[in-house]
Design a protein around this motif. Structure first.
Motif, mmCIF file in Angstrom:
data_model
loop_
_atom_site.group_PDB
_atom_site.id
_atom_site.type_symbol
_atom_site.label_atom_id
_atom_site.label_comp_id
_atom_site.label_asym_id
_atom_site.label_seq_id
_atom_site.Cartn_x
_atom_site.Cartn_y
_atom_site.Cartn_z
ATOM 1 N N GLN A 127 32.750 29.505 47.849
ATOM 2 C CA GLN A 127 32.650 29.105 48.855
ATOM 3 C C GLN A 127 33.094 27.566 49.450
ATOM 4 O O GLN A 127 33.742 27.662 50.285
ATOM 5 N N ALA A 128 32.714 26.810 49.044
ATOM 6 C CA ALA A 128 33.721 25.652 49.571
ATOM 7 C C ALA A 128 35.169 25.369 49.188
ATOM 8 O O ALA A 128 36.099 24.875 49.969
ATOM 9 N N LEU A 129 35.961 26.341 48.357
ATOM 10 C CA LEU A 129 37.061 26.638 48.681
ATOM 11 C C LEU A 129 37.482 28.042 49.111
ATOM 12 O O LEU A 129 38.857 28.300 49.162
ATOM 13 N N ALA A 130 36.590 28.296 49.660
ATOM 14 C CA ALA A 130 36.858 29.979 50.622
ATOM 15 C C ALA A 130 37.208 30.368 50.101
ATOM 16 O O ALA A 130 38.409 31.539 50.839
ATOM 17 N N VAL A 131 37.579 30.655 49.058
ATOM 18 C CA VAL A 131 37.731 31.986 48.806
ATOM 19 C C VAL A 131 37.068 33.759 48.528
ATOM 20 O O VAL A 131 35.932 33.157 48.396
ATOM 21 N N GLU A 132 37.659 34.545 49.535
ATOM 22 C CA GLU A 132 36.475 35.724 49.531
ATOM 23 C C GLU A 132 36.488 36.275 48.391
ATOM 24 O O GLU A 132 36.875 36.529 47.126
ATOM 25 N N HIS A 133 34.948 36.356 47.939
ATOM 26 C CA HIS A 133 34.359 37.433 46.796
ATOM 27 C C HIS A 133 33.141 38.264 47.053
ATOM 28 O O HIS A 133 32.321 38.111 48.152
#
Lengths: 176, 208
Positions: A127-133
């Motif tokens: 979430q901190a890196l705003a990476v899609e998961h």
């Protein structure tokens, strides 16, 4: 449930990867991932090999993408915890669609306190890196999630993480 | 030129016996020998600053972080494009961080990959703290131990040029150890990751 029956989660994953021309698979092994790793090793379509560390596996897939070859990194949650720097300083800023698949330990019956603690860092980091998961919990959602997400990762030049819940895989069971 | 024994015979047995060279000078010597659009991956810090300073090649990739990943990135490029030679330029501190990648390269028997280690025995960019190579660790011996048989220290500049020519001509994987001084780099890489990646992919013919 028969793990070898047609349509097992690892067979669906293998087939979707193949359809999207994801030919390179780098991994640090995990017991839950074993049927998938075995299936990929058994299929000459894929170049599949283990690495010493997860960061290394991400570096290889990143280089391969820039050279025109699609790849995915397989690991377990504790391995993902070694990756924030590589994701934040390589995949995200250079806009490289590194695909990652994480076998989720640390929840739903975990017996190793180290696993249960490190697992709590995974989603906050993503979430901190705003990476899609996406967390996959049911057999009927596996194909849709991976199929759509690979297409999105490539189109938007962004990494994506697939989390294999114990609800899907059965997880690793406490046997003593 | 074939066979590991004859290959190793004319090179220094260890780091102490290698001449101390200059990073920018040997980077220029390397780049001057790239005639076939070989890919070069520059590790973080001064290693890629001097690669940048040695001339803008679209086949150069400049890392900006992810310390230690020059060899893995180079291995990935080499896997994707087996007809192209790929060179990883890495520092001693960086390779110590990801030394297991040498074993992966050896296990893959990656023919089109050469690794050049720029070893000044310090974490230079952070203030010159000693790395363990200054205290006795030997990158070339570690690479041999990992299974990269064609690993050698460059005795001097002309020996470095010979080793580079050999690594570009013959099957790898190769590892060339370069003992270097503590001179500052000649320039600073422009920190624009999407542009670096885009130009690199065009340089490799992946994007038109």
């Amino acid at each position: 449930m028969d793990d070898e029956a047609p349509g097992a989660w690892h067979e669906i994953v293998r087939d979707v990867l193949k359809r999207h021309q994801v030919k390179l698979v780098t991994y640090v092994p995990d017991n839950v991932l074993r049927p998938l790793i075995d299936a990929l090793h058994a299929d000459p379509f894929f170049t599949t090999f283990s690495c010493a560390r997860e960061e290394e596996a991400v570096g290889i897939v990143s280089g391969a993408w820039m050279g025109g070859l699609r790849g995915i990194v397989l690991m377990q949650t504790s391995g993902f915890a070694t990756l924030p720097n590589a994701i934040a300083s390589l995949a995200v800023p250079f806009q490289i669609p590194v695909l990652m698949m994480v076998s989720e330990r640390g929840t739903l019956g975990e017996f190793n306190i180290g696993q249960s603690l490190v697992a709590r860092t995974m989603r906050p980091v993503l979430q901190a890196l705003a990476v899609e998961h996406h967390t996959m919990t049911r057999l009927d959602e596996v194909e849709f999630i991976i199929d759509r997400s690979i297409a999105q990762a490539v189109a938007t030049q962004a990494p994506c993480v697939f989390i294999l819940s114990p609800l899907l895989t059965g997880g690793k069971v406490f046997t003593k | 030129m074939s066979g590991t024994m004859s290959f190793a015979a004319n090179h220094p047995a260890n780091r102490d016996q290698a001449k101390m060279m200059n990073r920018f000078d040997i980077t220029k010597r390397l780049v001057a020998r790239l005639k076939h659009d070989e890919a070069v991956i520059g590790g973080i810090g001064y290693t890629n600053f001097d690669l940048w300073a040695a001339g803008r090649r679209p086949q150069n990739f400049y890392m900006l972080g992810s310390m230690g990943l020059a060899v893995p990135i180079a291995l990935g490029v080499a896997l994707a494009q087996p007809q192209r030679k790929v060179v990883a330029l890495e520092g001693d501190g960086s390779i110590l961080m990801q030394v297991g990648s040498l074993a992966t390269v050896a296990a893959r028997k990656q023919k089109n990959l050469a690794i050049v280690i720029m070893d000044n025995g310090t974490y230079q960019i952070t203030g010159g703290q000693p790395t363990s190579t200054e205290l006795g660790a030997d990158n070339v011996a570690m690479a041999r131990g990992a299974g990269i048989a064609q690993s050698a220290w460059a005795a001097d500049e002309s020996a470095f040029e010979e080793l580079i020519e050999l690594s570009l001509r013959e099957d790898g994987p190769w590892l060339i150890g370069c003992r270097i001084d503590k001179e500052k780099p000649a320039d600073t890489t422009e920190r624009d990751p999407p542009r670096i990646r885009d130009q690199f992919m065009r340089g490799l013919g992946v994007k038109k």
